[in-house]
Motif scaffolding. Structure first.
Motif, short mmCIF file in Angstrom:
data_model
loop_
_atom_site.label_atom_id
_atom_site.label_comp_id
_atom_site.label_asym_id
_atom_site.label_seq_id
_atom_site.Cartn_x
_atom_site.Cartn_y
_atom_site.Cartn_z
N ALA A 1 7.98 -18.59 -13.66
CA ALA A 1 6.59 -18.40 -13.51
C ALA A 1 6.85 -17.68 -12.11
CB ALA A 1 5.90 -19.44 -13.77
N GLN A 2 6.76 -17.92 -10.70
CA GLN A 2 6.40 -17.04 -10.01
C GLN A 2 7.59 -15.89 -9.81
OE1 GLN A 2 6.00 -17.39 -6.48
NE2 GLN A 2 6.70 -15.91 -5.68
N ALA A 3 7.83 -15.56 -10.47
CA ALA A 3 8.64 -14.50 -10.54
C ALA A 3 8.34 -12.84 -11.25
CB ALA A 3 10.59 -14.78 -11.46
N ALA A 4 7.49 -13.90 -12.15
CA ALA A 4 6.32 -12.83 -13.10
C ALA A 4 5.30 -12.74 -12.45
CB ALA A 4 5.50 -13.94 -14.09
N THR A 5 5.10 -13.36 -11.08
CA THR A 5 3.86 -12.75 -9.96
C THR A 5 5.31 -11.96 -9.03
OG1 THR A 5 3.96 -14.12 -8.50
CG2 THR A 5 2.96 -14.97 -10.65
N ASP A 6 5.74 -11.25 -8.85
CA ASP A 6 6.75 -10.25 -8.75
C ASP A 6 7.28 -9.17 -8.75
OD1 ASP A 6 7.90 -9.88 -5.68
OD2 ASP A 6 9.69 -10.36 -6.29
N PRO A 7 6.53 -7.86 -8.55
CA PRO A 7 7.06 -6.40 -9.20
C PRO A 7 8.74 -6.70 -9.03
CG PRO A 7 6.57 -5.96 -7.30
CD PRO A 7 6.39 -7.59 -6.80
N PHE A 8 9.94 -7.32 -8.28
CA PHE A 8 11.54 -7.60 -8.06
C PHE A 8 11.79 -8.80 -9.13
CE2 PHE A 8 10.12 -4.90 -4.68
CZ PHE A 8 11.15 -3.27 -4.86
N GLY A 9 11.11 -9.97 -9.39
CA GLY A 9 10.71 -10.58 -10.19
C GLY A 9 11.64 -12.10 -9.52
N PHE A 10 11.19 -11.77 -7.81
CA PHE A 10 12.29 -12.98 -7.03
C PHE A 10 11.48 -14.36 -7.61
CE2 PHE A 10 13.03 -14.78 -3.16
CZ PHE A 10 14.36 -15.42 -3.55
N GLY A 11 12.51 -15.62 -7.76
CA GLY A 11 11.74 -16.68 -8.65
C GLY A 11 11.36 -17.36 -7.11
N PHE A 12 10.86 -17.04 -5.40
CA PHE A 12 10.84 -18.18 -4.45
C PHE A 12 9.88 -16.98 -3.74
CE2 PHE A 12 10.72 -19.45 -0.52
CZ PHE A 12 10.47 -21.21 -0.93
N PRO A 13 8.81 -17.30 -3.71
CA PRO A 13 7.88 -16.76 -2.35
C PRO A 13 8.48 -15.62 -1.32
CG PRO A 13 7.15 -18.49 -2.95
CD PRO A 13 8.15 -18.78 -3.50
N TRP A 14 8.63 -14.48 -0.97
CA TRP A 14 8.93 -13.68 -0.28
C TRP A 14 8.71 -14.27 0.97
CZ3 TRP A 14 13.90 -11.63 -1.30
CH2 TRP A 14 14.01 -10.86 -2.30
N ALA A 15 7.40 -14.77 1.89
CA ALA A 15 6.94 -14.39 2.38
C ALA A 15 7.13 -15.85 3.04
CB ALA A 15 5.09 -14.33 2.44
N THR A 16 8.36 -16.37 2.37
CA THR A 16 8.52 -17.64 3.76
C THR A 16 9.56 -18.54 3.60
OG1 THR A 16 7.03 -18.79 1.09
CG2 THR A 16 8.54 -20.67 2.12
N THR B 1 1.00 -1.42 -0.43
CA THR B 1 0.10 -0.32 0.36
C THR B 1 0.68 1.27 -0.10
OG1 THR B 1 -1.92 -1.39 1.60
CG2 THR B 1 -1.65 1.34 1.19
N ALA B 2 1.80 1.22 0.21
CA ALA B 2 3.15 2.28 0.71
C ALA B 2 3.94 2.26 -0.38
CB ALA B 2 3.79 2.31 1.98
N TYR B 3 4.26 1.55 -1.16
CA TYR B 3 5.02 1.57 -2.59
C TYR B 3 3.94 0.90 -3.42
CZ TYR B 3 8.56 3.78 0.59
OH TYR B 3 9.04 4.94 1.18
N PRO B 4 3.09 1.55 -4.23
CA PRO B 4 2.56 0.70 -4.92
C PRO B 4 2.84 1.16 -6.51
CG PRO B 4 1.75 3.08 -4.93
CD PRO B 4 2.31 2.98 -4.27
N HIS B 5 3.93 1.65 -6.52
CA HIS B 5 5.01 1.67 -7.75
C HIS B 5 5.93 0.37 -8.02
CE1 HIS B 5 2.16 3.53 -9.49
NE2 HIS B 5 1.18 4.70 -8.10
N VAL B 6 6.71 -0.18 -8.72
CA VAL B 6 8.07 -0.36 -8.83
C VAL B 6 8.15 -0.26 -10.44
CG1 VAL B 6 9.44 -2.40 -8.41
CG2 VAL B 6 7.68 -2.11 -6.24
N TYR B 7 9.29 0.61 -10.66
CA TYR B 7 9.61 0.38 -12.23
C TYR B 7 11.42 -0.07 -12.17
CZ TYR B 7 6.40 4.29 -12.07
OH TYR B 7 4.75 4.65 -11.72
#
Length: 885
Positions: free
Chosen positions: A480-495, A91-97
């Motif tokens: 495929a996981q990276a495509a769901t993350d604005p930073f392109g990480f290949g593993f879920p951050w909340a894990t 919510t605080a950072y809605p944009h990642v370029y």
């Protein structure tokens, strides 16, 4: 992928902790904050010049159309327009370029400055060679393991001033107690009446427990690096040689396996106590305090005299995850130390065979640690695949000790193929990527190379293409996981284990691209490594000392008590922490220094919708380091230094691998060194050792200079003998002695070229038995029916190639060899030069013509159609020890 990933629960202060759940941990600023903010996130170690280069602009408001520049010393060196909005982080950072600057490759130190509605500046970072960027990180990783040492073999440092747990030298063994998911058990432990020496080894994490579960995994990765990348992690490195460190770890694993009785001990120490005894996680202290902790107070009896837990009765089946990983470590021990420490190596190989044979191949629940919930592993077929593969390499290497159960390497190759197929057809196939809980990302790579070394025999339960396909399946899941993350990480951050997975993904991408000879995943490889080195929402590296911002407040007793709390020295350099997670834990113990000292959570504003990172000594879930969490990072760094195929820029079609080769060691071949180095290329030089140092040939110093520049030195017999015409004993003398001489000059020799291109089946056997991984002829690619050698080759000891380059060979003809391969599906083109001079020999080409060809070849490389590699880089396999003629 995420739904099937296994997670760990580990903590030094688990009993004292109250978990701060994700909903209350995610402190964020409102979207309409009075002051708009933006941050530039970069790989704080830096970017290799030839790699993809992406930073991120994280903004609280729209920044579309903004510009950015790379500056050095106040001057702009590169500029561009802010790229696509990659999505919302919070919510605080809605944009990642995206901030892409791949086209810029000039070495130096830079910062990124964004000029837009919300200006932002990055921390400094470097662009340079892999060695320039990652050598210190690799040295840091080795330092971490040195600081994790237990027992009398500790290494004095600013953090370590005394040995710990000397009482482990005479430790009592116990039955495994019935413990709940926190490790709590009732009553007392049941002794077995058998004492063993369980001293040494590494602590598992921020506590002082020692586990076979994590130590064996760590050994597998470190020994693989020592064996396969000696210039980065082995004896050829003066700054990051892991050979002694890996030996320290393997010696402890051998203590935990009684080979004479077939008994496995799997854990030293108990984490959680009860009303009548205290465990490791109940107190906060330095390791040297434990041997006398509490005097004679029985409450602390298992702190002073730590229990060792037995996996099962002598000779009983061993949990296959432990059997497989231990077997792999012991088999690699034989490969690495058979020359420098033959007694140790023989002990290791016997242990490897015996523990592998005792693997329980129908388990109901795996054995990991006490309690199982700390390391709830469910997959095991991959471990047996890895163990069998490394046993194949060990037995196939020759020089075996007497008394082995199996001496035919084909036995282990069949076992490895069986378990690879069992994994790929099993319930967890491609459900995870390289980390403690799934080693298929390493096992498939190793087995692919083993099959190639064995000549890709038929009739096995898997094939090279199936192994590649499964590696690709795992990597594609990460993409495929990276495509769901604005930073392109290949593993879920909340894990759990985010840092470990990021480094593991980078390793897997390097492995895959090396096997196929193209940079299919090169962009992702650099992206995933960048994610854990600062290119993330929090702007922090998750490896201590690697970058400008890293954890200061790890949940690690020695670091907390002795180290700094602000990132200044001394720090636990090289330690990989858990990383972002779904929650931040809390809880304290007496003696724990408050960190951060002011209690301010500086990373809270950057937490995501579900992911949190907190640098606080109480938060084991985000900042506890561990030996297994760190294990993949040195491999990832070593790959970056060694180099992998560059990114595909021309659309991803079939890639042709070109190897430039020089035969006979003629002195004029030194003219190639500067030309190759200027284009970041390397060649293979096949040497007749008997000619070296005379007036017309290269010197030993020349060979060492060529090797130091990244070129490969191969063997070519002592004096250019036609071994096909020789008796076997004479042929072995020519081939083995030549190789032994080159090895004695400090050159890791793995490739052979037949003089005159003359060989038969007996010749191939001689070359194999002398320790070579390949043998090359001088024909077989005719540009009419056969346009390139296959990868892997049909016969690694009968490599096919284009005709030798002579005076009358035009560069257009040589270019045609390459383009013909490109037009017919790619493959491996080997180009042979004997002399680099102006008309000095019939088998020669001129320096200007060679320069013209290299310029053309560089264009093919930049287009993504060609990769230039040495013979060894194509064939792979370990450097075998000297073999007596």
């Amino acid at each position: 992928m995420a739904s099937s990933v296994t997670v760990r629960i580990r903590s030094v202060v688990l009993l004292a902790s109250v978990l701060l759940l994700a909903g209350t941990a995610l402190a964020t600023a409102p979207a309409n904050a009075v002051t708009a903010t933006a941050f530039v996130r970069v790989n704080q170690i830096g970017y290799p010049a030839a790699s993809a280069k992406r930073a991120f602009l994280m903004a609280s408001d729209v920044e579309t159309g903004a510009t950015f520049s790379l500056t050095s010393g106040g001057s702009a060196a590169f500029s561009g327009t802010v790229g696509a909005d990659l999505g919302t982080w919070s919510t605080a950072y809605p944009h990642v370029y995206a901030l892409d600057f791949t086209a810029f490759s000039t070495a130096g130190t830079y910062s990124i400055h964004v000029a837009g509605s919300i200006p932002a500046t990055s921390p400094p970072f470097k662009i340079g060679t892999g060695s320039t960027l990652f050598s210190q990180a690799l040295t840091n990783a080795r330092s971490f393991y040195g600081n994790e040492r237990d027992g009398a073999g500790y290494i004095p440092s600013a953090l370590r001033t005394a040995p710990g747990h000397l009482n482990d030298q005479n430790a009592m063994t116990y039955l495994t107690p019935h413990a709940n998911q926190t490790g709590h058990f009732k009553g007392d432990l049941t002794p077995l009446g058998v004492r063993i020496d369980a001293s040494g080894g590494w602590w598992d994490a921020g506590d002082y427990l020692k586990f076979v579960q994590t130590s064996s995994y760590t050994e597998d990765l470190l020994l693989g690096g020592v064996r396969d990348m000696p210039a980065q992690m082995g004896s050829a490195s003066s700054t990051s040689n892991f050979t002694a460190e890996a030996r320290f770890g393997i010696q402890w694993l051998l203590k935990m396996w009684d080979d004479s009785t077939g008994t496995l001990y799997y854990q030293v120490g108990i984490g959680t106590g009860n009303a009548k005894t205290r465990g490791d996680h109940d107190i906060w202290r330095l390791p040297q305090a434990d041997d006398t902790f509490g005097g004679t107070d029985p409450l602390y009896r298992y702190i002073r005299n730590r229990p060792v837990f037995r996996a099962g009765p002598p000779g009983s089946p061993v949990s296959p995850n432990l059997a497989g990983r231990d077997a792999a470590a012991f088999a690699m021990c034989f490969q690495v130390y058979k020359t420098s420490a033959p007694t140790l190596a023989a002990q290791c190989l016997h242990a490897a065979e015996h523990i592998f044979d005792l693997a329980n191949t129908a388990p109901t629940k795996l054995l990991t640690v006490i309690p199982y919930s700390f390391y709830p592993e469910t997959e095991w077929r991959d471990d047996l695949e890895l163990g069998a593969t490394e046993l194949y390499f060990a037995v196939a290497s020759g020089g075996l000790p007497s008394g082995l159960t199996h001496t035919d390497p084909a036995h282990y190759l069949a076992e490895a193929a069986h378990w690879a197929n069992a994994y790929m057809t099993g319930p967890n196939d491609a459900g995870d990527t390289l980390n403690l809980y799934d080693v298929s990302g390493l096992a498939h790579y190793e087995l692919y190379r083993a099959l190639a070394q064995a000549g890709n025999p038929s009739g096995l339960e898997t094939t090279p293409s199936a192994l590649l396909g499964d590696l690709k399946k795992e990597l594609d899941g990460a993409v495929a996981q990276a495509a769901t993350d604005p930073f392109g990480f290949g593993f879920p951050w909340a894990t759990y284990d985010t840092t470990s997975h990021g480094a593991g993904l980078a390793v897997m991408a390097s492995e895959y691209d090396t096997l196929v000879g193209s940079g299919v995943y090169a962009d992702h490889e650099m992206g995933w490594l960048s994610n854990i080195l600062g290119a993330n929402a929090w702007g922090s590296s998750f490896i201590v000392g690697d970058g400008s911002t890293f954890p200061h407040c790890m949940q690690h007793q020695v670091t907390n008590i002795v180290g700094s709390l602000d990132g200044s020295q001394p720090i636990l350099a090289g330690a990989a922490v858990e990383g972002p997670n779904g929650f931040a834990a809390t809880g304290s113990l007496t003696g724990m220094r408050t960190c951060p000292p002011d209690g301010v959570d500086t990373f809270a504003p950057f937490n995501g919708k579900t992911a949190v990172f907190k640098d606080d000594v109480q938060s084991f879930s985000t900042v506890e380091p561990a030996i297994d969490l760190t294990a993949s990072s040195p491999l990832a760094f070593a790959w970056q230094i060694k180099g992998t195929p560059p990114p595909i820029q021309g659309g991803g079609g079939p890639v042709t691998v070109v190897t430039i080769q020089f035969d006979d060691g003629n002195a004029d071949q030194l003219n190639a060194l500067s030309l190759l180095s200027a284009r970041n290329m390397a060649a293979t030089f096949y040497i007749n050792s008997g000619f070296i140092g005379d007036a017309t040939h290269l010197s030993v110093a020349d060979l060492q200079t060529l090797h130091a520049a990244g070129n490969e030195i191969g063997g070519h017999t002592i004096d250019h003998a036609n071994i096909k015409k020789l008796k076997t004993a004479d042929a072995r003398d020519e081939v083995c002695t030549d190789r032994n001489t080159l090895l004695g000059w400090g050159l890791p020799v793995t490739s052979f070229a037949y003089p005159y291109g003359s060989y038969d089946a007996d010749s191939e056997l001689v070359v194999h038995d002398c320790g070579y991984n390949s043998g090359r002829g001088v024909s077989g690619v005719d540009d009419t029916k056969t346009f390139a050698e296959t990868i892997p080759p049909l016969d690694p000891y009968g490599l096919r190639m284009t005709p030798s380059i002579k005076q009358g060979t035009t560069m257009a003809t040589v270019e045609g060899y390459v383009t013909a391969a490109e037009a017919h599906g790619g493959g491996w083109v080997q180009l042979l030069i004997h002399h680099l001079c102006d008309g000095c020999d019939a088998y020669s080409t001129t320096v200007p013509d060679f320069t013209t060809f290299l310029d053309w070849l560089q264009g093919e490389v930049e287009s993504g159609r060609v990769v230039v590699k040495t013979t060894d880089q194509v064939i792979g396999g370990p450097v075998q020890p000297p073999v007596a003629p």
